[in-house]
Design a protein around this motif. Structure first.
Motif, PDB file in Angstrom:
ATOM      1  N   LEU A 146      -2.552   2.869  -2.748  1.00  0.00           N
ATOM      2  CA  LEU A 146      -3.900   2.658  -2.216  1.00  0.00           C
ATOM      3  C   LEU A 146      -3.922   2.664  -0.691  1.00  0.00           C
ATOM      4  CD1 LEU A 146      -5.285  -0.002  -4.715  1.00  0.00           C
ATOM      5  CD2 LEU A 146      -5.904   2.413  -4.542  1.00  0.00           C
ATOM      6  N   LEU A 147      -2.863   2.151  -0.073  1.00  0.00           N
ATOM      7  CA  LEU A 147      -2.810   2.168   1.393  1.00  0.00           C
ATOM      8  C   LEU A 147      -2.582   3.580   1.927  1.00  0.00           C
ATOM      9  CD1 LEU A 147      -0.763  -1.059   2.173  1.00  0.00           C
ATOM     10  CD2 LEU A 147      -3.151  -0.621   2.726  1.00  0.00           C
ATOM     11  N   ALA A 148      -1.726   4.338   1.265  1.00  0.00           N
ATOM     12  CA  ALA A 148      -1.391   5.671   1.752  1.00  0.00           C
ATOM     13  C   ALA A 148      -2.486   6.701   1.463  1.00  0.00           C
ATOM     14  CB  ALA A 148      -0.077   6.139   1.124  1.00  0.00           C
ATOM     15  N   ARG A 149      -3.059   6.655   0.286  1.00  0.00           N
ATOM     16  CA  ARG A 149      -4.003   7.694  -0.124  1.00  0.00           C
ATOM     17  C   ARG A 149      -5.443   7.237  -0.201  1.00  0.00           C
ATOM     18  NH1 ARG A 149      -1.071  12.025  -3.722  1.00  0.00           N
ATOM     19  NH2 ARG A 149       0.931  11.911  -2.670  1.00  0.00           N
ATOM     20  N   GLY A 150      -5.671   5.955  -0.135  1.00  0.00           N
ATOM     21  CA  GLY A 150      -7.038   5.462  -0.252  1.00  0.00           C
ATOM     22  C   GLY A 150      -7.489   5.421  -1.699  1.00  0.00           C
ATOM     23  N   LEU A 151      -8.737   5.086  -1.900  1.00  0.00           N
ATOM     24  CA  LEU A 151      -9.283   5.012  -3.251  1.00  0.00           C
ATOM     25  C   LEU A 151      -9.444   6.414  -3.839  1.00  0.00           C
ATOM     26  CD1 LEU A 151     -12.142   2.392  -2.819  1.00  0.00           C
ATOM     27  CD2 LEU A 151      -9.939   2.059  -3.905  1.00  0.00           C
ATOM     28  N   ALA A 199     -14.302   6.322  -7.259  1.00  0.00           N
ATOM     29  CA  ALA A 199     -13.953   4.969  -7.715  1.00  0.00           C
ATOM     30  C   ALA A 199     -14.855   3.948  -7.040  1.00  0.00           C
ATOM     31  CB  ALA A 199     -12.501   4.666  -7.398  1.00  0.00           C
ATOM     32  N   ASP A 200     -15.236   2.953  -7.800  1.00  0.00           N
ATOM     33  CA  ASP A 200     -16.048   1.869  -7.263  1.00  0.00           C
ATOM     34  C   ASP A 200     -15.134   0.926  -6.478  1.00  0.00           C
ATOM     35  OD1 ASP A 200     -17.957  -0.056  -6.742  1.00  0.00           O
ATOM     36  OD2 ASP A 200     -17.977  -0.853  -8.791  1.00  0.00           O
ATOM     37  N   SER A 201     -15.363   0.798  -5.181  1.00  0.00           N
ATOM     38  CA  SER A 201     -14.463   0.026  -4.326  1.00  0.00           C
ATOM     39  C   SER A 201     -14.442  -1.456  -4.698  1.00  0.00           C
ATOM     40  CB  SER A 201     -14.847   0.191  -2.858  1.00  0.00           C
ATOM     41  OG  SER A 201     -16.148  -0.299  -2.630  1.00  0.00           O
ATOM     42  N   VAL A 202     -15.560  -1.994  -5.151  1.00  0.00           N
ATOM     43  CA  VAL A 202     -15.595  -3.404  -5.543  1.00  0.00           C
ATOM     44  C   VAL A 202     -14.743  -3.631  -6.789  1.00  0.00           C
ATOM     45  CG1 VAL A 202     -17.085  -5.291  -6.312  1.00  0.00           C
ATOM     46  CG2 VAL A 202     -17.856  -3.778  -4.493  1.00  0.00           C
ATOM     47  N   GLY A 260     -11.065  -3.184  -5.860  1.00  0.00           N
ATOM     48  CA  GLY A 260     -10.657  -4.347  -5.065  1.00  0.00           C
ATOM     49  C   GLY A 260     -10.464  -5.589  -5.921  1.00  0.00           C
ATOM     50  N   THR A 261     -11.328  -5.778  -6.893  1.00  0.00           N
ATOM     51  CA  THR A 261     -11.199  -6.923  -7.792  1.00  0.00           C
ATOM     52  C   THR A 261      -9.948  -6.816  -8.649  1.00  0.00           C
ATOM     53  OG1 THR A 261     -13.604  -7.149  -7.879  1.00  0.00           O
ATOM     54  CG2 THR A 261     -12.347  -8.206  -9.639  1.00  0.00           C
ATOM     55  N   ILE A 262      -9.693  -5.639  -9.187  1.00  0.00           N
ATOM     56  CA  ILE A 262      -8.513  -5.445 -10.030  1.00  0.00           C
ATOM     57  C   ILE A 262      -7.232  -5.608  -9.224  1.00  0.00           C
ATOM     58  CG2 ILE A 262      -7.230  -3.737 -11.384  1.00  0.00           C
ATOM     59  CD1 ILE A 262     -10.008  -2.658 -12.278  1.00  0.00           C
ATOM     60  N   VAL A 263      -7.182  -4.990  -8.058  1.00  0.00           N
ATOM     61  CA  VAL A 263      -5.981  -5.099  -7.223  1.00  0.00           C
ATOM     62  C   VAL A 263      -5.800  -6.537  -6.731  1.00  0.00           C
ATOM     63  CG1 VAL A 263      -4.937  -4.338  -5.038  1.00  0.00           C
ATOM     64  CG2 VAL A 263      -5.968  -2.673  -6.570  1.00  0.00           C
TER      65      VAL A 263
END
Length: 88
Positions: free
Chosen positions: A29-34, A38-41, A44-47
């Motif tokens: 997720l840091l290297a490639r992004g979402l 994908a729903d960012s919320v 973010g909740t799952i991660v």
């Protein structure tokens, strides 16, 4: 004793697997992004929940619970070697 060792090895393997999986997910997720769409919320909740669970695994396996288990095992081992004196 063998069963106890097998449980310790299994717990260690699960802890390492959890850490590796967390590193892979966070690194991706840091290297490639979402991923697109994908729903960012939701992501973010799952991660966030996964990272919190990883913290719990670390706390248990490497924290006070692990040292308490080791102390209990050491005390049990010492107690089994002591032979009581019988006086007539």
């Amino acid at each position: 004793m063998a069963e106890e060792m097998k449980n310790t090895v299994l717990a260690g393997c699960l802890a390492i697997l959890t850490l590796l999986l967390t590193g892979v997910i966070d690194g991706y997720l840091l290297a490639r992004g979402l991923p697109s769409g994908a729903d960012s919320v939701l992501v973010g909740t799952i991660v966030g929940a996964w990272n919190a669970a990883t913290g719990i695994v670390l706390s248990y396996f490497f924290g006070s619970s692990a040292s308490h288990d080791k102390q209990s095992a050491a005390a049990d081992s010492m107690a089994s070697t002591i032979t009581p004196k019988v006086t007539p």
